[in-house]
Design a protein around this motif. Structure first.
Motif, PDB file in Angstrom:
ATOM      1  N   LEU A 114       9.168  14.142  -2.455  1.00 19.18           N
ATOM      2  CA  LEU A 114       7.485  13.934  -2.520  1.00 19.18           C
ATOM      3  C   LEU A 114       7.056  12.603  -2.658  1.00 19.18           C
ATOM      4  CD1 LEU A 114       6.640  17.109  -4.799  1.00 19.18           C
ATOM      5  CD2 LEU A 114       6.902  16.868  -2.408  1.00 19.18           C
ATOM      6  N   ASP A 115       7.889  11.703  -2.736  1.00 18.34           N
ATOM      7  CA  ASP A 115       7.945  10.317  -2.918  1.00 18.34           C
ATOM      8  C   ASP A 115       7.955   9.421  -1.773  1.00 18.34           C
ATOM      9  OD1 ASP A 115       7.554   7.560  -3.783  1.00 18.34           O
ATOM     10  OD2 ASP A 115       9.464   7.794  -5.152  1.00 18.34           O
ATOM     11  N   ARG A 116       7.078   9.809  -0.634  1.00 17.19           N
ATOM     12  CA  ARG A 116       7.310   9.138   0.602  1.00 17.19           C
ATOM     13  C   ARG A 116       7.304   7.687   0.359  1.00 17.19           C
ATOM     14  NH1 ARG A 116       7.503  13.251   4.102  1.00 17.19           N
ATOM     15  NH2 ARG A 116       7.423  11.622   5.797  1.00 17.19           N
ATOM     16  N   ARG A 117       6.112   7.310  -0.349  1.00 18.83           N
ATOM     17  CA  ARG A 117       5.788   5.766  -0.379  1.00 18.83           C
ATOM     18  C   ARG A 117       7.108   5.108  -0.702  1.00 18.83           C
ATOM     19  NH1 ARG A 117       3.778   2.367  -5.126  1.00 18.83           N
ATOM     20  NH2 ARG A 117       5.829   3.069  -5.627  1.00 18.83           N
ATOM     21  N   ASP A 118       7.913   5.350  -1.611  1.00 20.86           N
ATOM     22  CA  ASP A 118       8.980   4.753  -1.648  1.00 20.86           C
ATOM     23  C   ASP A 118      10.287   4.795  -0.910  1.00 20.86           C
ATOM     24  OD1 ASP A 118       7.856   3.462  -3.882  1.00 20.86           O
ATOM     25  OD2 ASP A 118       8.951   4.602  -5.547  1.00 20.86           O
ATOM     26  N   PHE A 119      10.409   6.194  -0.511  1.00 19.99           N
ATOM     27  CA  PHE A 119      11.270   6.549   0.322  1.00 19.99           C
ATOM     28  C   PHE A 119      11.347   5.984   1.887  1.00 19.99           C
ATOM     29  CE2 PHE A 119      13.282   8.689  -3.474  1.00 19.99           C
ATOM     30  CZ  PHE A 119      14.499   8.735  -3.019  1.00 19.99           C
ATOM     31  N   GLU A 120       9.974   5.902   1.986  1.00 21.84           N
ATOM     32  CA  GLU A 120       9.838   5.223   3.622  1.00 21.84           C
ATOM     33  C   GLU A 120      10.253   3.613   3.449  1.00 21.84           C
ATOM     34  OE1 GLU A 120       5.871   6.546   4.341  1.00 21.84           O
ATOM     35  OE2 GLU A 120       6.647   8.451   5.332  1.00 21.84           O
ATOM     36  N   ILE A 121       9.806   3.164   2.390  1.00 22.54           N
ATOM     37  CA  ILE A 121      10.328   1.590   2.162  1.00 22.54           C
ATOM     38  C   ILE A 121      11.901   1.458   2.153  1.00 22.54           C
ATOM     39  CG2 ILE A 121      10.151  -0.258   0.886  1.00 22.54           C
ATOM     40  CD1 ILE A 121       7.278   0.616   0.196  1.00 22.54           C
ATOM     41  N   TYR A 122      12.840   2.344   1.234  1.00 19.81           N
ATOM     42  CA  TYR A 122      13.904   2.003   1.248  1.00 19.81           C
ATOM     43  C   TYR A 122      14.833   1.974   2.345  1.00 19.81           C
ATOM     44  CZ  TYR A 122      12.882   3.471  -3.698  1.00 19.81           C
ATOM     45  OH  TYR A 122      12.247   3.696  -4.925  1.00 19.81           O
ATOM     46  N   ARG A 123      15.904   1.123   2.679  1.00 18.24           N
ATOM     47  CA  ARG A 123      16.617   1.151   3.820  1.00 18.24           C
ATOM     48  C   ARG A 123      17.668   1.122   3.115  1.00 18.24           C
ATOM     49  NH1 ARG A 123      12.513   2.040   5.350  1.00 18.24           N
ATOM     50  NH2 ARG A 123      11.185   1.061   7.221  1.00 18.24           N
ATOM     51  N   PRO A 124      18.655   2.423   3.233  1.00 22.52           N
ATOM     52  CA  PRO A 124      20.035   2.273   2.730  1.00 22.52           C
ATOM     53  C   PRO A 124      20.819   1.603   3.672  1.00 22.52           C
ATOM     54  CG  PRO A 124      19.361   4.508   3.791  1.00 22.52           C
ATOM     55  CD  PRO A 124      18.146   3.392   3.605  1.00 22.52           C
ATOM     56  N   ALA A 125      21.880   0.858   3.297  1.00 27.12           N
ATOM     57  CA  ALA A 125      22.738   0.150   3.985  1.00 27.12           C
ATOM     58  C   ALA A 125      23.681   0.843   5.225  1.00 27.12           C
ATOM     59  CB  ALA A 125      23.819  -0.575   3.138  1.00 27.12           C
ATOM     60  N   ARG A 126      23.518   0.396   6.318  1.00 29.04           N
ATOM     61  CA  ARG A 126      24.040   1.285   7.520  1.00 29.04           C
ATOM     62  C   ARG A 126      23.692   2.280   7.898  1.00 29.04           C
ATOM     63  NH1 ARG A 126      27.460  -1.719   4.266  1.00 29.04           N
ATOM     64  NH2 ARG A 126      27.988   0.322   3.343  1.00 29.04           N
ATOM     65  N   LEU A 127      22.373   2.713   7.579  1.00 21.54           N
ATOM     66  CA  LEU A 127      21.835   4.088   7.824  1.00 21.54           C
ATOM     67  C   LEU A 127      20.433   4.045   8.376  1.00 21.54           C
ATOM     68  CD1 LEU A 127      22.970   6.264   4.517  1.00 21.54           C
ATOM     69  CD2 LEU A 127      23.990   6.058   6.984  1.00 21.54           C
ATOM     70  N   GLY A 128      19.667   2.877   8.115  1.00 23.68           N
ATOM     71  CA  GLY A 128      18.424   2.581   8.971  1.00 23.68           C
ATOM     72  C   GLY A 128      17.607   3.409   7.706  1.00 23.68           C
ATOM     73  N   ARG A 129      16.599   4.115   8.232  1.00 23.30           N
ATOM     74  CA  ARG A 129      15.606   4.690   7.752  1.00 23.30           C
ATOM     75  C   ARG A 129      16.024   6.136   7.194  1.00 23.30           C
ATOM     76  NH1 ARG A 129      10.087   3.006   8.136  1.00 23.30           N
ATOM     77  NH2 ARG A 129       9.809   1.174   9.668  1.00 23.30           N
ATOM     78  N   PHE A 130      15.456   6.660   6.164  1.00 22.68           N
ATOM     79  CA  PHE A 130      15.674   8.020   5.647  1.00 22.68           C
ATOM     80  C   PHE A 130      14.905   8.931   6.693  1.00 22.68           C
ATOM     81  CE2 PHE A 130      16.794   6.066   1.461  1.00 22.68           C
ATOM     82  CZ  PHE A 130      18.148   6.863   1.494  1.00 22.68           C
ATOM     83  N   SER A 131      15.340  10.176   6.733  1.00 22.33           N
ATOM     84  CA  SER A 131      14.685  11.190   7.420  1.00 22.33           C
ATOM     85  C   SER A 131      14.171  11.937   6.232  1.00 22.33           C
ATOM     86  CB  SER A 131      15.332  12.152   8.120  1.00 22.33           C
ATOM     87  OG  SER A 131      15.611  11.326   9.496  1.00 22.33           O
ATOM     88  N   LEU A 132      12.677  12.403   6.138  1.00 17.56           N
ATOM     89  CA  LEU A 132      12.170  12.791   5.038  1.00 17.56           C
ATOM     90  C   LEU A 132      11.647  13.924   4.980  1.00 17.56           C
ATOM     91  CD1 LEU A 132      10.016   9.791   3.589  1.00 17.56           C
ATOM     92  CD2 LEU A 132      12.566  10.408   3.246  1.00 17.56           C
ATOM     93  N   PHE A 133      11.764  15.160   4.038  1.00 18.69           N
ATOM     94  CA  PHE A 133      11.181  16.514   3.969  1.00 18.69           C
ATOM     95  C   PHE A 133      10.555  16.655   2.829  1.00 18.69           C
ATOM     96  CE2 PHE A 133      15.414  16.412   6.294  1.00 18.69           C
ATOM     97  CZ  PHE A 133      14.840  17.170   7.613  1.00 18.69           C
ATOM     98  N   PRO A 134       9.422  17.455   2.570  1.00 17.52           N
ATOM     99  CA  PRO A 134       8.776  17.894   3.860  1.00 17.52           C
ATOM    100  C   PRO A 134       8.397  17.154   5.008  1.00 17.52           C
ATOM    101  CG  PRO A 134       7.445  18.381   1.852  1.00 17.52           C
ATOM    102  CD  PRO A 134       8.704  17.505   1.458  1.00 17.52           C
ATOM    103  N   THR A 135       8.274  17.283   5.912  1.00 14.44           N
ATOM    104  CA  THR A 135       7.570  16.565   7.137  1.00 14.44           C
ATOM    105  C   THR A 135       6.073  16.733   6.842  1.00 14.44           C
ATOM    106  OG1 THR A 135       7.792  18.369   8.616  1.00 14.44           O
ATOM    107  CG2 THR A 135       9.500  16.877   8.650  1.00 14.44           C
ATOM    108  N   ARG A 136       5.518  15.652   7.273  1.00 12.47           N
ATOM    109  CA  ARG A 136       4.307  15.597   7.239  1.00 12.47           C
ATOM    110  C   ARG A 136       3.513  16.763   7.786  1.00 12.47           C
ATOM    111  NH1 ARG A 136       1.874  10.025   6.033  1.00 12.47           N
ATOM    112  NH2 ARG A 136       3.743   9.294   4.768  1.00 12.47           N
TER     113      ARG A 136
END
Length: 136
Positions: A114-136
């Protein structure tokens, strides 16, 4: 595997949570295994401390294997520390850092949060962006 953050665990158990139904419904749609780490469980147990029954429900989810506990290893500590330093302006807490660390180690890019704000910012090494659920 889809990583699970604190918010959905609390929302699924706490029936008065505004996102209870949405998280419960999303949880039931997942076909892939779900995993989390001990810092997330600790944070969720703290937030559920209003009732021992709520805490027991979370522990039962783990006991039954509906959400698998993924290990944190000694060599993960330095990466967790580096992540918390990198995102210190947010700041990044231990639970988030542990999830990102495990995501990098296990090459997992999907997170139930539910923490979209932070997990949209985090960039895991060699993975790019996270895909987040629930989707908007």
């Amino acid at each position: 595997m889809i990583l699970v953050d604190t918010g959905p665990l609390v929302a699924m158990i706490h029936e008065d949570d505004d996102l209870h139904e949405r998280c419960k419904k999303e949880f039931l749609t997942f076909c892939e295994p779900l995993g989390t780490v001990w810092p997330v469980v600790t944070e969720a147990l703290y937030l559920l401390n209003f009732a021992w029954q709520a805490q027991a429900a979370l522990l039962e989810i783990l006991e039954l294997g509906a959400v698998e506990l993924l290990p944190l290893r000694k060599n993960d500590v330095s990466r967790i520390k580096a992540l918390m330093w990198k995102y210190r302006d947010l700041p990044m807490d231990l639970a988030d850092a542990a999830l990102v660390c495990v995501a990098e180690r296990e090459k997992l890019s999907r997170v139930f949060t539910l923490d979209r704000r932070d997990f949209e910012i985090y960039r895991p090494a060699r993975l790019g962006r996270f895909s987040l659920f629930p989707t908007r």
